[in-house]
Design an enzyme around this catalytic site. Structure first.
Site, short mmCIF file in Angstrom:
data_model
loop_
_atom_site.label_atom_id
_atom_site.label_comp_id
_atom_site.label_asym_id
_atom_site.label_seq_id
_atom_site.Cartn_x
_atom_site.Cartn_y
_atom_site.Cartn_z
N HIS A 189 56.66 -51.71 -1.20
CA HIS A 189 57.66 -52.62 -1.77
C HIS A 189 57.53 -54.01 -1.16
O HIS A 189 57.58 -55.03 -1.86
CB HIS A 189 59.08 -52.08 -1.48
CG HIS A 189 59.41 -50.81 -2.18
ND1 HIS A 189 59.95 -49.72 -1.53
CD2 HIS A 189 59.28 -50.43 -3.49
CE1 HIS A 189 60.17 -48.75 -2.41
NE2 HIS A 189 59.76 -49.14 -3.60
N LYS A 204 73.18 -39.70 -8.04
CA LYS A 204 72.14 -39.31 -7.09
C LYS A 204 72.57 -39.69 -5.67
O LYS A 204 72.90 -40.85 -5.40
CB LYS A 204 70.85 -40.04 -7.46
CG LYS A 204 69.58 -39.27 -7.12
CD LYS A 204 68.41 -39.93 -7.81
CE LYS A 204 67.13 -39.72 -7.05
NZ LYS A 204 66.03 -40.50 -7.61
N ARG A 249 51.09 -48.88 -9.03
CA ARG A 249 50.11 -48.26 -8.13
C ARG A 249 49.00 -47.59 -8.89
O ARG A 249 47.90 -47.42 -8.38
CB ARG A 249 50.80 -47.21 -7.23
CG ARG A 249 51.74 -47.80 -6.22
CD ARG A 249 52.65 -46.73 -5.67
NE ARG A 249 53.50 -46.20 -6.72
CZ ARG A 249 54.61 -45.52 -6.52
NH1 ARG A 249 55.00 -45.24 -5.30
NH2 ARG A 249 55.33 -45.09 -7.52
N SER A 267 58.54 -44.02 -1.97
CA SER A 267 59.74 -43.63 -1.21
C SER A 267 59.90 -42.11 -1.22
O SER A 267 60.24 -41.51 -0.20
CB SER A 267 60.99 -44.26 -1.83
OG SER A 267 60.91 -45.65 -1.79
#
Ligand code: PNS
Length: 162
Positions: free
Chosen positions: A17, A41, A90, A127
């Site tokens: 990040h 969440k 990515r 993450s």
């Protein structure tokens, strides 16, 4: 003035990040890192804590600020008068996940999404993977800023005692 939003859960904010923030901050006058809250969440880190940790990580970047949002992302951009989202890629897997959201956001509010490629050395850093490895006792120090690593390991040490 050009401004973009870099949205995400950032639970936790990783070196991947940080790389995208650096690259975007070099190309926009202002960059807003927006922690998007998902009320359904329960994260590892609380939202206020994520914000504080990102602020500390990006303190050396004067044109970067950190904010939070709950709800539809394009509503945040409309409220703020911003028309550009920045996302990091990515791999093709990220691309496939991101394209429908980018198209939806453009149709909903004429918001453009610009994609920045990560450095290949961060292509495996996420993450969720960092959390999984850390929870299973693996070393995630290389993937997090020192203050974020300390906080993540402290939380997990607390969890393990329960
Ligand atoms: O870091 P993440 O979890 O991959 O970030 C995904 C995020 C939060 C950017 C995305 O889920 C999002 O934009 N959520 C806000 C709700 C929304 O606008 N949903 C419709 C997207 S087209």
């Amino acid at each position: 003035m050009t401004t973009a939003v870099f949205p995400g859960s950032f639970d936790p904010f990783t070196i991947g990040h940080r790389y995208i923030v650096e690259r975007a901050a070099a190309r926009f006058d202002q960059l807003v890192v927006t922690v998007v809250v998902n009320p359904n969440k329960h994260g590892l880190l609380g939202v206020d804590e994520r914000i504080a940790l990102i602020r500390e990580d990006c303190a050396d970047l004067p044109n970067v600020r950190v904010d939070r949002w709950t709800g539809l992302l394009v509503d945040y951009l409309t409220n703020e008068g911003i028309d550009t989202i920045v996302k990091g890629l990515r791999s093709g897997v990220d691309f496939d996940y991101e394209v429908p959201m980018a198209q939806m956001n453009r149709e909903l509010a004429d918001v453009e999404t610009m994609f920045l490629l990560t450095d290949p050395k961060y292509a495996h850093v996420s993450s969720s993977l960092v959390k999984e490895v850390a929870k299973l006792g693996g070393d995630v120090k290389p993937f997090l800023a020192p203050h974020i690593y300390q906080r993540v390991t402290a939380i997990l040490a607390g969890e393990r005692q329960v």
